[in-house]
Design a protein around this motif. Structure first.
Motif, PDB file in Angstrom:
ATOM      1  N   ASP A 140       0.172   7.699  -1.316  1.00  0.00           N
ATOM      2  CA  ASP A 140      -0.150   6.275  -1.461  1.00  0.00           C
ATOM      3  C   ASP A 140      -0.783   5.740  -0.172  1.00  0.00           C
ATOM      4  OD1 ASP A 140      -0.335   3.786  -2.596  1.00  0.00           O
ATOM      5  OD2 ASP A 140       1.821   3.405  -2.677  1.00  0.00           O
ATOM      6  N   ALA A 141      -0.166   6.041   0.959  1.00  0.00           N
ATOM      7  CA  ALA A 141      -0.713   5.573   2.239  1.00  0.00           C
ATOM      8  C   ALA A 141      -2.110   6.163   2.459  1.00  0.00           C
ATOM      9  CB  ALA A 141       0.217   5.977   3.381  1.00  0.00           C
TER      10      ALA A 141
ATOM     11  N   GLY B  74       0.796  -1.225   0.000  1.00  0.00           N
ATOM     12  CA  GLY B  74       0.000   0.000   0.000  1.00  0.00           C
ATOM     13  C   GLY B  74       0.824   1.268   0.000  1.00  0.00           C
TER      14      GLY B  74
ATOM     15  N   SER C  54      -6.680   4.772  -5.106  1.00  0.00           N
ATOM     16  CA  SER C  54      -6.999   3.435  -4.589  1.00  0.00           C
ATOM     17  C   SER C  54      -8.475   3.196  -4.809  1.00  0.00           C
ATOM     18  CB  SER C  54      -6.722   3.339  -3.082  1.00  0.00           C
ATOM     19  OG  SER C  54      -5.351   3.214  -2.837  1.00  0.00           O
TER      20      SER C  54
ATOM     21  N   THR D 238      -5.047   4.587   0.350  1.00  0.00           N
ATOM     22  CA  THR D 238      -5.501   3.311   0.908  1.00  0.00           C
ATOM     23  C   THR D 238      -6.337   3.570   2.169  1.00  0.00           C
ATOM     24  OG1 THR D 238      -3.453   2.325   0.078  1.00  0.00           O
ATOM     25  CG2 THR D 238      -4.702   1.040   1.690  1.00  0.00           C
TER      26      THR D 238
END
Ligand code: ADP
Ligand code: MG
Length: 361
Positions: free
Chosen positions: A302-303, A182, A251, A306
């Protein structure tokens, strides 16, 4: 069954790229397509150092995969996972710093993003050839292995100097594991951004399966067009963003999922609070961060993408309110609305969108 492994939740629109390649007098663009980190990646570089920049970026992405992959023997993450319950291992300062950042993200998102969710990722096997629905008792047992407290990283070493040290001690409790799926592509996009900067490109784009970075301008000197994919139409886009020096990370549950024998669809992002694949009222979350904010903006996006998917619409909106100077976002809800933060008002192109587009106040 397992569906498309390729994730292109956001992509740099082909139209913009074609223009930059063909316009009269436009700067020359180099392109490179590779498969790494279990996804297709496309890179474009505009500027005299373009070819070398892309070769260097490909070497860097492969280096990071060898360091951060869970499935490659000898990677830092494989060694850490294999050591669970034992004395611990020493990791490269780079991996340790990324794990420390992941732990911070878990704290900040109240555990919605948590790399120690790995045992549940394995039990469900959603992106494997053998996905299954684990028994409730199995899920409950595995939930006891999830949480930042199970992962120790000697971050005193990380804070002792500006540069990460060579070796940092880390340990995992018995039965635990970490999965950087993730966050690793976001981290890779940050490192490619560094390379583009070093080569002084006038422009460039990177699309690492849903993780996009756009640098500078097109060959025509215009901002890049980043298309947010329409979750209901794999060939269409929901909106486009005109951006420079920005990361766009999407995501969603619509590309990696499996359908159980009873017809229930389970997508690949796990809610660490329940141990089940998140049953989000969102179908896609795109986080936008800006390179000017530092050298971890792609990783953070990115984190967060998610985490905010797990949180759902209300949680994502509240999280943005609390961190509104850190990022912008585009949410697509299950009931067909598209919500975006005011920071995107000048860059978003909603004409022709199939969604009712609204600004989040
Ligand atoms: P993708 O890998 O498709 O780009 P994400 O960035 O949203 O999508 O990451 C999803 C991956 O991260 C999963 O395939 C799994 O490996 C891992 N993962 C699943 N749930 C979580 C979670 N709640 N927190 C952190 N990592 C997760
Ligand atoms: Mg992510």
């Amino acid at each position: 069954m397992r569906k498309l492994r390729l994730r292109i939740g956001a992509l740099v629109s082909a139209a913009a790229l074609a223009l930059s390649l063909t316009a009269c007098g436009a700067a020359k663009a180099e392109t490179l397509d590779i498969f790494a980190m279990d996804t297709y990646m496309s890179l474009v570089a505009v500027g005299s150092g373009g070819y070398d920049a892309l070769q260097t970026a490909a070497v860097e992405i492969n280096r990071l995969e060898a360091l951060l992959s869970r499935t490659k023997d000898g990677s830092d993450v494989s060694r850490l996972n294999a050591s669970a319950g034992g004395e611990g291992v020493t990791l490269s300062g780079e991996t340790a710093a990324l794990l420390a950042l992941a732990k911070d993200c878990a704290d900040r998102t109240a555990g919605a993003f948590d790399v120690t969710v790995a045992p549940l990722v394995d039990a469900w096997g959603i992106t494997t050839d053998t996905p299954r629905v684990p028994a409730q008792s199995e899920i409950e047992a595995l939930l006891t292995l999830v949480g930042g407290e199970h992962l120790t990283v000697d971050d005193s070493a990380l804070h002792s100097s500006q540069l990460p040290p060579e070796d940092v001690a880390a340990a995992l409790d018995a039965g635990c594991a970490v999965d950087l799926g993730g966050i690793a592509k976001g981290y890779a996009s940050d490192r490619v951004a560094d390379i583009f900067e070093k080569y002084q490109l006038t422009g460039g784009t990177v699309s690492l399966g849903g993780n996009v970075y756009v640098c500078g301008t097109t060959g025509e000197g215009k901002p890049w067009n980043v298309a947010i994919q329409d979750p209901n139409d794999s060939d269409g886009f929901a909106v486009r963003l005109r951006l420079s020096d920005a990361f766009v990370v999407t995501s969603g549950g619509y590309q990696r999922y499996f359908t159980a024998p009873d017809g229930t669809v389970y997508q690949h992002i796990i809610d660490p609070a329940t141990g089940y694949p998140a049953r989000s009222d969102l179908v896609s979350v795109s986080i936008v961060t800006y390179r000017a904010g530092g050298d971890r903006q792609g990783t953070m996006a990115d984190a967060y993408s998610t985490a905010l998917y797990v949180m759902g619409e209300a949680g994502a909106a509240a999280f943005w309110q609390a961190h509104r100077s850190d990022f912008d976002m585009v949410l697509i809800t299950g009931d067909g609305r598209l919500l975006y933060t005011p920071g995107l008002a000048d860059t978003i192109e909603t004409d022709g969108s199939a969604y009712a587009c609204q600004v989040i106040a």
